[in-house]
Motif scaffolding. Sequence first.
Motif, PDB file in Angstrom:
ATOM      1  N   ALA A  44      11.359  -0.191   8.528  1.00 18.93           N
ATOM      2  CA  ALA A  44      11.725  -1.592   8.296  1.00 18.93           C
ATOM      3  C   ALA A  44      10.662  -2.270   7.453  1.00 18.93           C
ATOM      4  N   ALA A  45      11.090  -3.264   6.702  1.00 19.29           N
ATOM      5  CA  ALA A  45      10.183  -4.079   5.893  1.00 19.29           C
ATOM      6  C   ALA A  45      10.209  -5.500   6.439  1.00 19.29           C
ATOM      7  N   ASP A  46       9.038  -6.052   6.647  1.00 14.82           N
ATOM      8  CA  ASP A  46       8.896  -7.427   7.137  1.00 14.82           C
ATOM      9  C   ASP A  46       8.847  -8.357   5.921  1.00 14.82           C
ATOM     10  N   LEU A  47       9.979  -8.937   5.576  1.00 11.34           N
ATOM     11  CA  LEU A  47      10.090  -9.790   4.393  1.00 11.34           C
ATOM     12  C   LEU A  47       9.922 -11.259   4.784  1.00 11.34           C
ATOM     13  N   PRO A  48       9.643 -12.135   3.833  1.00 13.44           N
ATOM     14  CA  PRO A  48       9.496 -13.563   4.161  1.00 13.44           C
ATOM     15  C   PRO A  48      10.712 -14.136   4.880  1.00 13.44           C
ATOM     16  N   GLU A  49      11.914 -13.619   4.542  1.00 19.80           N
ATOM     17  CA  GLU A  49      13.124 -14.158   5.167  1.00 19.80           C
ATOM     18  C   GLU A  49      13.503 -13.442   6.451  1.00 19.80           C
ATOM     19  N   GLY A  50      12.751 -12.401   6.834  1.00 20.54           N
ATOM     20  CA  GLY A  50      13.056 -11.704   8.072  1.00 20.54           C
ATOM     21  C   GLY A  50      12.899 -10.208   7.930  1.00 20.54           C
ATOM     22  N   LEU A  51      13.271  -9.486   8.971  1.00 22.05           N
ATOM     23  CA  LEU A  51      13.095  -8.041   9.025  1.00 22.05           C
ATOM     24  C   LEU A  51      14.276  -7.340   8.353  1.00 22.05           C
ATOM     25  N   LEU A  52      13.970  -6.433   7.427  1.00 20.66           N
ATOM     26  CA  LEU A  52      14.993  -5.640   6.747  1.00 20.66           C
ATOM     27  C   LEU A  52      14.907  -4.206   7.251  1.00 20.66           C
TER      28      LEU A  52
ATOM     29  N   LEU B 296       0.799  -1.223   0.000  1.00 23.17           N
ATOM     30  CA  LEU B 296       0.000   0.000   0.000  1.00 23.17           C
ATOM     31  C   LEU B 296       0.836   1.278   0.000  1.00 23.17           C
ATOM     32  N   LEU B 297       2.065   1.200   0.460  1.00 23.00           N
ATOM     33  CA  LEU B 297       2.894   2.395   0.550  1.00 23.00           C
ATOM     34  C   LEU B 297       3.660   2.633  -0.745  1.00 23.00           C
ATOM     35  N   ARG B 298       3.842   3.905  -1.089  1.00 20.46           N
ATOM     36  CA  ARG B 298       4.571   4.268  -2.298  1.00 20.46           C
ATOM     37  C   ARG B 298       6.066   4.306  -2.012  1.00 20.46           C
ATOM     38  N   ALA B 299       6.825   3.708  -2.903  1.00 21.09           N
ATOM     39  CA  ALA B 299       8.279   3.710  -2.747  1.00 21.09           C
ATOM     40  C   ALA B 299       8.845   5.091  -3.020  1.00 21.09           C
ATOM     41  N   ARG B 300       9.872   5.468  -2.263  1.00 22.00           N
ATOM     42  CA  ARG B 300      10.512   6.773  -2.439  1.00 22.00           C
ATOM     43  C   ARG B 300      11.912   6.649  -3.029  1.00 22.00           C
ATOM     44  N   SER B 301      12.384   5.431  -3.226  1.00 17.75           N
ATOM     45  CA  SER B 301      13.703   5.193  -3.820  1.00 17.75           C
ATOM     46  C   SER B 301      13.708   3.780  -4.370  1.00 17.75           C
ATOM     47  N   ASN B 302      14.717   3.448  -5.167  1.00 19.52           N
ATOM     48  CA  ASN B 302      14.825   2.089  -5.693  1.00 19.52           C
ATOM     49  C   ASN B 302      15.000   1.082  -4.566  1.00 19.52           C
ATOM     50  N   HIS B 303      15.734   1.486  -3.540  1.00 21.45           N
ATOM     51  CA  HIS B 303      15.931   0.594  -2.399  1.00 21.45           C
ATOM     52  C   HIS B 303      14.601   0.295  -1.720  1.00 21.45           C
ATOM     53  N   ASP B 304      13.814   1.345  -1.489  1.00 18.41           N
ATOM     54  CA  ASP B 304      12.487   1.154  -0.894  1.00 18.41           C
ATOM     55  C   ASP B 304      11.602   0.298  -1.794  1.00 18.41           C
ATOM     56  N   ALA B 305      11.672   0.543  -3.114  1.00 24.23           N
ATOM     57  CA  ALA B 305      10.798  -0.173  -4.051  1.00 24.23           C
ATOM     58  C   ALA B 305      11.033  -1.670  -3.976  1.00 24.23           C
ATOM     59  N   ARG B 306      12.287  -2.074  -3.923  1.00 24.34           N
ATOM     60  CA  ARG B 306      12.590  -3.514  -3.849  1.00 24.34           C
ATOM     61  C   ARG B 306      12.068  -4.112  -2.550  1.00 24.34           C
ATOM     62  N   ALA B 307      12.251  -3.380  -1.460  1.00 24.42           N
ATOM     63  CA  ALA B 307      11.802  -3.904  -0.165  1.00 24.42           C
ATOM     64  C   ALA B 307      10.280  -3.923  -0.072  1.00 24.42           C
ATOM     65  N   LEU B 308       9.638  -2.815  -0.466  1.00 29.56           N
ATOM     66  CA  LEU B 308       8.188  -2.709  -0.325  1.00 29.56           C
ATOM     67  C   LEU B 308       7.454  -3.685  -1.233  1.00 29.56           C
ATOM     68  N   SER B 309       8.038  -4.032  -2.377  1.00 29.42           N
ATOM     69  CA  SER B 309       7.367  -4.950  -3.300  1.00 29.42           C
ATOM     70  C   SER B 309       7.241  -6.353  -2.704  1.00 29.42           C
ATOM     71  N   ARG B 310       8.058  -6.690  -1.737  1.00 25.23           N
ATOM     72  CA  ARG B 310       8.052  -8.031  -1.162  1.00 25.23           C
ATOM     73  C   ARG B 310       7.582  -8.053   0.291  1.00 25.23           C
ATOM     74  N   ALA B 311       7.313  -6.886   0.854  1.00 26.74           N
ATOM     75  CA  ALA B 311       7.037  -6.795   2.285  1.00 26.74           C
ATOM     76  C   ALA B 311       5.643  -7.304   2.636  1.00 26.74           C
ATOM     77  N   ARG B 312       5.579  -8.050   3.721  1.00 27.75           N
ATOM     78  CA  ARG B 312       4.282  -8.426   4.299  1.00 27.75           C
ATOM     79  C   ARG B 312       3.735  -7.277   5.149  1.00 27.75           C
ATOM     80  N   HIS B 313       4.641  -6.569   5.821  1.00 25.49           N
ATOM     81  CA  HIS B 313       4.286  -5.393   6.604  1.00 25.49           C
ATOM     82  C   HIS B 313       5.419  -4.383   6.472  1.00 25.49           C
ATOM     83  N   VAL B 314       5.094  -3.126   6.724  1.00 24.25           N
ATOM     84  CA  VAL B 314       6.098  -2.059   6.724  1.00 24.25           C
ATOM     85  C   VAL B 314       5.920  -1.248   8.002  1.00 24.25           C
ATOM     86  N   LEU B 315       7.022  -1.013   8.704  1.00 21.65           N
ATOM     87  CA  LEU B 315       7.003  -0.168   9.885  1.00 21.65           C
ATOM     88  C   LEU B 315       7.321   1.262   9.455  1.00 21.65           C
TER      89      LEU B 315
END
Length: 266
Positions: A50-58, A21-40
Amino acid sequence: MRPASHLLVNTPDIEIWPGGLLRARSNHDARALSRARHVLRRKRDGQYLAADLPEGLLALVPRLRREDGIETALFVLERLREPQRAGIDAIGELPLDRLQERLHALGLDETYAQRTGLPLVAEPTMLTLAGFDRYRRPLWLVPGAARAWRSMHAAALLDDVVLEAISGYRSHDYQLGIFERKRARGLTVEEILTVNAAPGYSEHHSGRALDIGAPGEPPAEESFENTAAFAWLRDNAPAYDFAMSYPRDNPHGIVYEPWHWAWRGA
């Protein structure tokens, strides 16, 4: 129990958003947000933490563990991750213990409440996705208000009337940011208070209020009262437990706001 994919879970300092649901503000954010289950997300300035990814918290910021309120947010995130829970059971309210700090930042004190008659408004611990606003931003309301808004919006469409959401839930910190931005443009606190309630006193904090507009009309202008959307709301909103909060000559010293409606349901 409500599905976590449609919930914004609120803690005093940090919001936990569902992924996607959140808009990415950089390429780094875009990669993380595209896979995130949740975003803090930090409430004070909207910074993604932080991005809650399947493999853990980024972590998306340096020294994540030093962020105010991070331990509380991570505890809540663990609950959301539990397969058997997949949601949050009940809505509560966040404490109001930081209210004086926000008021003092604006040169206000407890006499503001006495002067305006506005009640304190706590933030809910959970909000549900009620759709999207005019700007394609997620619209967050408490569940009862979200259901009522969707029903009212659909009923208006059947009468060929389009109701556009402009703004829904706003945190205390977001409200403080509105004041800071307007002060930076040269407005005084007293001038801002005729349009915006002080942090802690806005109905938007409750997740029950939203500003409504009409296509082609500027947002939050008195001219909204001349639209078909306003006429429809005047005649039909009470059936959905919505009421206009700030009519002309209201006792709170807030200007006439035909666009601001709040859900009064249980």
